[in-house]
Design a protein around this motif. Structure first.
Motif, PDB file in Angstrom:
ATOM      1  N   MET A   1      36.980  48.410  36.568  1.00 36.23           N
ATOM      2  CA  MET A   1      35.735  47.832  37.038  1.00 36.23           C
ATOM      3  C   MET A   1      36.045  46.842  38.159  1.00 36.23           C
ATOM      4  O   MET A   1      36.925  45.997  38.031  1.00 36.23           O
ATOM      5  N   ASN A   2      35.320  46.937  39.239  1.00 37.80           N
ATOM      6  CA  ASN A   2      35.541  46.092  40.402  1.00 37.80           C
ATOM      7  C   ASN A   2      34.461  45.009  40.455  1.00 37.80           C
ATOM      8  O   ASN A   2      33.328  45.286  40.839  1.00 37.80           O
ATOM      9  N   VAL A   3      34.814  43.794  40.060  1.00 38.33           N
ATOM     10  CA  VAL A   3      33.875  42.680  40.033  1.00 38.33           C
ATOM     11  C   VAL A   3      33.932  41.955  41.373  1.00 38.33           C
ATOM     12  O   VAL A   3      35.024  41.629  41.854  1.00 38.33           O
ATOM     13  N   PRO A   4      32.779  41.682  41.995  1.00 34.60           N
ATOM     14  CA  PRO A   4      32.786  40.953  43.264  1.00 34.60           C
ATOM     15  C   PRO A   4      33.466  39.591  43.115  1.00 34.60           C
ATOM     16  O   PRO A   4      33.283  38.907  42.089  1.00 34.60           O
TER      17      PRO A   4
ATOM     18  N   ALA B   1      39.893  36.271  41.880  1.00 40.64           N
ATOM     19  CA  ALA B   1      38.970  36.166  43.013  1.00 40.64           C
ATOM     20  C   ALA B   1      39.725  35.955  44.314  1.00 40.64           C
ATOM     21  O   ALA B   1      39.316  36.458  45.364  1.00 40.64           O
ATOM     22  N   LEU B   2      40.832  35.228  44.250  1.00 46.08           N
ATOM     23  CA  LEU B   2      41.607  34.945  45.464  1.00 46.08           C
ATOM     24  C   LEU B   2      42.297  36.174  46.026  1.00 46.08           C
ATOM     25  O   LEU B   2      42.761  36.148  47.162  1.00 46.08           O
TER      26      LEU B   2
END
Length: 117
Positions: free
Chosen positions: A1-4, A62-63
């Motif tokens: 799953m690709n979470v923003p 996130a980084l």
């Protein structure tokens, strides 16, 4: 799953907020003469540390695809806003008009930071 990445940063901010709330609760629920083990092995303290740890994991992810110069102010600002609102309702901390202005400025800053170049 690709979470923003922005979702990851906001989730990290929420984890930071929960961690801070748990630390406050752990301190407020201790007697004045609590020992070292009581201070640092309580459920509230250990829970706060766990949420901080998860905060770091989410922020690091996130980084992978977000600039730190954008991500960190969003993390700090969103955590600050969430914490200020939650501490008012959970601990009765005052929420005066100048704090509302501060929240508005933080949110405006987050909007400016997240806008593309």
């Amino acid at each position: 799953m690709n979470v923003p990445p922005l979702v990851l940063v906001l989730a990290a901010g929420m984890n930071s907020c929960i961690g801070n709330l748990l630390l406050k609760w752990s301190r407020a629920s201790l007697p004045a003469n609590a020992g070292l083990a009581d201070n640092f092995l309580s459920i509230g303290f250990m829970g706060g540390m766990a949420f901080y740890g998860f905060n770091v994991v989410l922020f690091a992810k996130a980084l992978d695809s977000m600039e730190i110069s954008v991500a960190y102010p969003i993390l700090a600002g969103s955590g600050f806003v969430m914490l200020m609102i939650a501490s008012h309702y959970l601990f009765g901390e005052p929420f005066q008009p100048h704090k509302w202005i501060g929240v508005a400025l933080v949110l405006a800053g987050i909007v400016f930071l997240t806008r593309g170049g």
